[in-house]
Design an enzyme around this catalytic site. Structure first.
Site, PDB file in Angstrom:
ATOM      1  N   ASP A  14       0.862  -1.176   0.000  1.00  0.00           N
ATOM      2  CA  ASP A  14       0.000   0.000   0.000  1.00  0.00           C
ATOM      3  C   ASP A  14       0.907   1.237   0.000  1.00  0.00           C
ATOM      4  OD1 ASP A  14      -2.456   1.515   0.381  1.00  0.00           O
ATOM      5  OD2 ASP A  14      -1.817   1.770   2.453  1.00  0.00           O
ATOM      6  N   ALA A  51       0.062   5.256   1.601  1.00  0.00           N
ATOM      7  CA  ALA A  51       0.024   6.041   2.844  1.00  0.00           C
ATOM      8  C   ALA A  51      -0.098   5.143   4.073  1.00  0.00           C
ATOM      9  CB  ALA A  51      -1.136   7.029   2.806  1.00  0.00           C
ATOM     10  N   ALA A  65     -12.667  10.694  10.130  1.00  0.00           N
ATOM     11  CA  ALA A  65     -12.144  10.657   8.763  1.00  0.00           C
ATOM     12  C   ALA A  65     -11.413   9.354   8.480  1.00  0.00           C
ATOM     13  CB  ALA A  65     -11.205  11.843   8.529  1.00  0.00           C
ATOM     14  N   MET A  83     -10.913   4.344   5.885  1.00  0.00           N
ATOM     15  CA  MET A  83      -9.609   4.392   5.211  1.00  0.00           C
ATOM     16  C   MET A  83      -9.272   3.071   4.529  1.00  0.00           C
ATOM     17  SD  MET A  83      -7.323   6.514   4.515  1.00  0.00           S
ATOM     18  CE  MET A  83      -5.636   6.600   3.917  1.00  0.00           C
ATOM     19  N   LYS A 136     -11.211   6.911  -2.993  1.00  0.00           N
ATOM     20  CA  LYS A 136     -11.576   8.199  -2.402  1.00  0.00           C
ATOM     21  C   LYS A 136     -13.044   8.574  -2.637  1.00  0.00           C
ATOM     22  CE  LYS A 136      -7.603   8.765  -0.551  1.00  0.00           C
ATOM     23  NZ  LYS A 136      -7.310   7.332  -0.397  1.00  0.00           N
ATOM     24  N   HIS A 156     -14.829   6.622  -0.134  1.00  0.00           N
ATOM     25  CA  HIS A 156     -14.482   7.131   1.196  1.00  0.00           C
ATOM     26  C   HIS A 156     -15.354   8.349   1.536  1.00  0.00           C
ATOM     27  CE1 HIS A 156     -11.012   7.617   4.240  1.00  0.00           C
ATOM     28  NE2 HIS A 156     -11.989   8.409   4.636  1.00  0.00           N
ATOM     29  N   ARG A 185     -10.906  -1.752  -3.567  1.00  0.00           N
ATOM     30  CA  ARG A 185     -10.878  -2.581  -2.373  1.00  0.00           C
ATOM     31  C   ARG A 185     -12.262  -2.657  -1.740  1.00  0.00           C
ATOM     32  NH1 ARG A 185      -5.763   0.795  -0.006  1.00  0.00           N
ATOM     33  NH2 ARG A 185      -4.108  -0.255  -1.149  1.00  0.00           N
ATOM     34  N   ASP A 229      -1.860  -1.225   5.737  1.00  0.00           N
ATOM     35  CA  ASP A 229      -2.158  -0.749   7.089  1.00  0.00           C
ATOM     36  C   ASP A 229      -3.649  -0.554   7.319  1.00  0.00           C
ATOM     37  OD1 ASP A 229      -2.456   2.698   7.069  1.00  0.00           O
ATOM     38  OD2 ASP A 229      -1.843   1.628   5.272  1.00  0.00           O
TER      39      ASP A 229
END
Length: 242
Positions: free
Chosen positions: A12, A14, A45, A49, A53, A56, A160, A186
């Protein structure tokens, strides 16, 4: 029992390879909603994750506490067109935050060098769009990290936690056995992505979205606070760099 060797590791971005604490997207999301008059915490927020986006933003707008504010301001629930508009505002904001938080996580450049010495290929999947990844790729390359294959938000019909981005990377790498892959991420959707592909998965804890601390914030903790936050010994920061 069939034995397979590891041929590729898919990382991944970030919180896993760059941006210790996964801070770039979070700051942008909070600023985005503030621009609409909606108050949202960093913790809120972080909840969705790992997904692309657009999804999200849609997930954040569907949180009851956020949805209530939106309805009070706009007099109606949000629509897909609202998500489209917010994404257009979000991308420039996230470009700025990516430039501010694009440092490699300690140990990543060294790790990938060693992997290549063992003829292990490196790929990446991400919830970032191509437009955002185009900002991040040269920043990471300057620091010694450049994947051999990549797939991003909008690159496949489904993001995802589906395995479509993993399949895209596998095709680019010329590999087809999921058991020869490791997915490192993560976030829960990123780990689920690897499981859907049928490969090994490794979750990143300390540098990622779950803890959400910058390296400086983590190092500022007392030893006892650090152990309690990490759930590991004092050398966890070094082990987590991979």
């Amino acid at each position: 029992m069939i034995k397979t060797s590891i041929e590729a590791i898919i990382f991944d971005w970030a919180g896993t390879t760059v941006d210790f604490g996964s801070r770039a997207p979070m700051g942008a999301f909070v600023k985005l909603f503030q621009s609409e008059g909606v108050e949202m915490s960093i913790s809120q927020a972080r909840i969705p994750m790992g997904i692309n986006k657009w999804d999200h933003i849609n997930a954040l707008l569907s949180l009851p506490e956020i949805q209530a504010q939106w309805v009070q301001i706009h007099g109606r629930p949000h629509a897909s067109s609202d998500v489209d508009r917010l994404l257009e505002i979000f991308v420039p904001m996230n470009k700025v935050s990516i430039q501010e938080c694009g440092q490699l996580i300690p140990g990543v450049a060294e790790l990938t060098k060693k992997l290549r010495e063992q003829h292990i290929k490196i790929g990446s999947t991400t919830g970032y769009t191509k437009e955002l990844l185009d900002i991040l790729l040269p920043i990471a390359k300057e620091q010694g990290y450049a994947p051999d294959a990549l797939s991003f938000s909008g690159d496949t019909p489904l993001g995802r936690p589906s395995a479509q981005m993993m399949h895209k990377c596998a095709t680019q790498l010329g590999l087809d056995n999921p058991l020869s892959f490791i997915k490192v991420d993560d976030t829960e959707p990123g780990i689920e992505e690897g499981k859907a592909f049928g490969c090994w998965t490794v979750g990143v804890a300390v540098s990622g979205n779950a803890l959400g601390l910058s390296l400086e914030e983590l190092n500022a903790l007392s030893k006892d606070e650090g152990r309690q936050s990490q759930g590991f010994g004092k050398n966890q920061n070094e082990r987590n760099a991979a």
